[in-house]
Scaffold this active site. Structure first.
Site, PDB file in Angstrom:
ATOM      1  N   HIS A  99      -5.617   4.161  33.890  1.00  0.00           N
ATOM      2  CA  HIS A  99      -4.164   3.609  34.937  1.00  0.00           C
ATOM      3  C   HIS A  99      -3.359   4.984  34.671  1.00  0.00           C
ATOM      4  O   HIS A  99      -3.353   5.567  33.179  1.00  0.00           O
ATOM      5  CB  HIS A  99      -3.517   2.527  34.449  1.00  0.00           C
ATOM      6  CG  HIS A  99      -2.616   2.109  35.382  1.00  0.00           C
ATOM      7  ND1 HIS A  99      -2.780   1.399  36.572  1.00  0.00           N
ATOM      8  CD2 HIS A  99      -1.251   2.489  35.653  1.00  0.00           C
ATOM      9  CE1 HIS A  99      -1.689   1.123  37.299  1.00  0.00           C
ATOM     10  NE2 HIS A  99      -0.626   2.007  36.680  1.00  0.00           N
ATOM     11  N   ASP A 180       5.289  -8.792  38.182  1.00  0.00           N
ATOM     12  CA  ASP A 180       5.427  -7.434  38.036  1.00  0.00           C
ATOM     13  C   ASP A 180       5.310  -6.872  39.573  1.00  0.00           C
ATOM     14  O   ASP A 180       5.854  -5.936  40.052  1.00  0.00           O
ATOM     15  CB  ASP A 180       4.204  -6.779  37.534  1.00  0.00           C
ATOM     16  CG  ASP A 180       4.262  -5.186  37.747  1.00  0.00           C
ATOM     17  OD1 ASP A 180       5.051  -4.694  37.161  1.00  0.00           O
ATOM     18  OD2 ASP A 180       3.059  -4.594  38.304  1.00  0.00           O
ATOM     19  N   ARG A 187      12.082  -2.243  41.690  1.00  0.00           N
ATOM     20  CA  ARG A 187      12.539  -0.655  40.829  1.00  0.00           C
ATOM     21  C   ARG A 187      12.251   0.115  41.770  1.00  0.00           C
ATOM     22  O   ARG A 187      12.931   1.344  41.513  1.00  0.00           O
ATOM     23  CB  ARG A 187      11.435  -0.831  39.691  1.00  0.00           C
ATOM     24  CG  ARG A 187      11.693  -1.948  38.613  1.00  0.00           C
ATOM     25  CD  ARG A 187      10.724  -1.755  37.599  1.00  0.00           C
ATOM     26  NE  ARG A 187      10.491  -0.558  36.962  1.00  0.00           N
ATOM     27  CZ  ARG A 187       9.095  -0.155  36.551  1.00  0.00           C
ATOM     28  NH1 ARG A 187       8.078  -0.835  36.541  1.00  0.00           N
ATOM     29  NH2 ARG A 187       8.964   1.060  36.265  1.00  0.00           N
ATOM     30  N   SER A 202       4.962  -3.156  32.681  1.00  0.00           N
ATOM     31  CA  SER A 202       4.463  -3.429  34.091  1.00  0.00           C
ATOM     32  C   SER A 202       2.899  -2.872  34.124  1.00  0.00           C
ATOM     33  O   SER A 202       1.942  -3.857  34.736  1.00  0.00           O
ATOM     34  CB  SER A 202       5.280  -2.308  35.126  1.00  0.00           C
ATOM     35  OG  SER A 202       4.400  -2.010  36.534  1.00  0.00           O
ATOM     36  N   LYS A 206      -0.711  -5.828  34.001  1.00  0.00           N
ATOM     37  CA  LYS A 206      -1.935  -5.827  35.247  1.00  0.00           C
ATOM     38  C   LYS A 206      -3.029  -5.677  34.532  1.00  0.00           C
ATOM     39  O   LYS A 206      -3.996  -6.452  34.922  1.00  0.00           O
ATOM     40  CB  LYS A 206      -1.431  -4.654  36.192  1.00  0.00           C
ATOM     41  CG  LYS A 206      -0.150  -5.023  37.102  1.00  0.00           C
ATOM     42  CD  LYS A 206      -0.416  -3.968  38.276  1.00  0.00           C
ATOM     43  CE  LYS A 206       0.263  -2.660  37.653  1.00  0.00           C
ATOM     44  NZ  LYS A 206       1.642  -2.217  38.214  1.00  0.00           N
TER      45      LYS A 206
HETATM   46  N1  URA Z   1       2.591   2.410  37.318  1.00  0.00           N
HETATM   47  C1  URA Z   1       2.994   1.181  37.278  1.00  0.00           C
HETATM   48  O1  URA Z   1       1.940   0.032  37.471  1.00  0.00           O
HETATM   49  N2  URA Z   1       4.079   0.576  36.837  1.00  0.00           N
HETATM   50  C2  URA Z   1       5.132   1.355  36.777  1.00  0.00           C
HETATM   51  O2  URA Z   1       6.008   0.963  36.438  1.00  0.00           O
HETATM   52  C3  URA Z   1       4.903   2.820  36.703  1.00  0.00           C
HETATM   53  C4  URA Z   1       3.562   3.231  37.076  1.00  0.00           C
END
Ligand code: URA
Length: 442
Positions: A99, A180, A187, A202, A206
């Site tokens: 990620h 989220d 956000r 966040s 996930k």
């Molecule tokens: N990627 C995400 O999934 N969440 C964030 O807050 C920033 C980048």
């Protein structure tokens, strides 16, 4: 003891709003939230009892006041608990995911997921849409005709278990960290992205909920990243690695430079085309370098002994890209959409390009229509910025620096304004372009 006002509020059904307000006030004034307050507010938000405007205010208070490690861990657990967790432990191959914290031109997931699948791992990539000036993997893939971001969990399992595919890039299902999903969208449009607690919780909520056994994080630092300094990026990486470790997910983070956009394109279909070039054995050197650096980490985390560079070079990664796109309804051979209007920006002086500001390029791409300004807005598949020179390249007066692409020509003015001052050209540069990988945290 409850106050008379609270009693009245409770009887009239306003109790929950008052509780949300007291939590917002506590954080606004620099207080520490208790486990109960965090559980309550995340649960209330998920069930629609805490309103969007209240959660937005709380997100702003968290951005300004921060959270300690206990609060971040509890907030992350509450976000995971807002939905269900997936479990892929019965798959015949090791699961590993990556990620990125978000950058400009960051298309790495596109070549990386099929590459790592071709190395023998299963890659369950739950991705997001654009956030602020950074592009979103799903928005990019949706520019491929027919490609669907939403697939069922049983189908996801089938794809992951299939040795010819092995990678899935999809939207998180409605039941995976739903708190989220809603907070991320808020956000994006309330200026509350750049917060270590909110980014860490966040991403990790996930990733932990998706059930991957191992995780490689690409923590971006620089003008085009949400975090601008190496110290902040190191702190974010350390928080996320700790959250992963505590949840039993083998986690490692690379800190990577985001002062300059990755590759030569920023925009949805433009970035898909560039990713396909990488899979075909070409593409920009920085995209290839970062794809391979992350692939090596992922393959090692998965306990495999394969050289990703070989798998990229011999075409196996491309084979997996094609099957991966087809498995989600996409046609890998269909022409990609293009924007209806283009405009060229030319160099006003000659010399060596020393600076290409990622934030300026990201904002320009966003304003051209590659990103969204309001929740739920459609992005333009063909919009974005093509970069004809990167730091270190020589440029002549009048040489094209950028091609801007959009369906809405009114957007050119805003994009040009974003690019004003984004480029530095020097006759005798004193420094060379910096390293891409700046550090590693495990
Ligand atoms: N990627 C995400 O999934 N969440 C964030 O807050 C920033 C980048």
């Amino acid at each position: 003891m409850r106050s008379a006002a609270a009693d009245v509020a409770c009887q009239t059904g306003r109790m929950t709003a008052l509780d949300a307000v007291s939590i917002i006030r506590a954080k606004r004034d620099g207080g520490e939230l208790s486990d109960e307050q965090i559980d309550w507010v995340v649960d209330g938000f998920t069930r629609g009892i805490v309103a969007d405007e209240q959660m937005s205010a709380l997100a702003m208070a968290i951005l300004l006041r921060g959270m300690n490690r206990r609060e971040i861990a509890r907030w992350t657990a509450a976000m995971i608990g807002s939905g269900s967790r997936m479990n892929f432990t019965d798959l015949p191959r090791p699961t590993v995911d990556k990620h990125s914290t978000g950058g400009v031109g960051d298309k790495i997931t596109l070549p990386l997921a099929p590459l790592v699948a071709a190395c023998g791992a299963a890659v369950p990539q739950l991705s997001g849409r654009g956030l602020g000036h950074t592009g979103g993997t799903l928005d990019k893939l949706e520019s491929i005709p027919g490609w669907q971001a939403d697939i069922t969990v049983p189908r996801m399992r089938e794809i992951l278990a299939d040795p010819e595919i092995g990678a899935v890039i999809c939207a998180a299902g409605a039941d995976l960290a739903p708190a989220d999903k809603r907070l991320y969208a808020l956000r994006d449009v309330t200026g509350t992205v750049e917060s270590i607690p909110l980014i860490a919780s966040s991403i990790m909520s996930k990733k932990i909920a998706e059930g991957t056994a191992a995780l490689v994080l690409d923590v971006k630092v620089g003008t085009g990243a949400f975090l601008k300094t190496l110290d902040e990026a190191r702190e974010l990486a350390a928080v996320m690695v700790e959250l992963g470790r505590d949840a039993g997910v083998k986690t490692v983070a690379l800190l990577t430079a985001m002062d300059t956009p990755l590759g030569r394109t920023a925009g949805n279909a433009l970035e898909v085309a560039e990713s396909v070039e990488v899979l075909a054995g070409g593409g920009p050197a920085d995209v290839v370098e970062l794809t391979l650096a992350l692939a090596r980490e992922m393959v090692a985390q998965a306990g495999l002994h394969v050289d990703p560079a070989e798998v990229l070079a011999d075409g196996r990664a491309m084979d997996h890209w094609r099957t991966m796109i087809q498995a989600q309804g996409g046609d890998p051979d269909a022409p990609l959409p293009t924007a209806r209007h283009t405009e060229t920006v030319r160099a006003e002086s000659a010399g060596v390009l020393t600076r290409l500001d990622a934030m300026g390029v990201g904002l320009a791409a966003w304003r051209l229509g590659a990103g969204r300004a309001r929740q739920g807005e459609q992005v333009q598949a063909g919009a974005g910025v093509e970069m004809h020179a990167k730091p270190g390249d020589s440029v002549a007066i009048g040489q094209p620096l950028f091609t801007l692409h959009t369906d809405t020509p009114d957007a050119f003015a805003g994009a040009l304004e974003a690019l004003d001052g984004a480029v530095g050209i020097e006759l005798t540069p004193e420094s060379k372009p910096g390293e891409l990988v700046l550090g590693r945290i495990d």
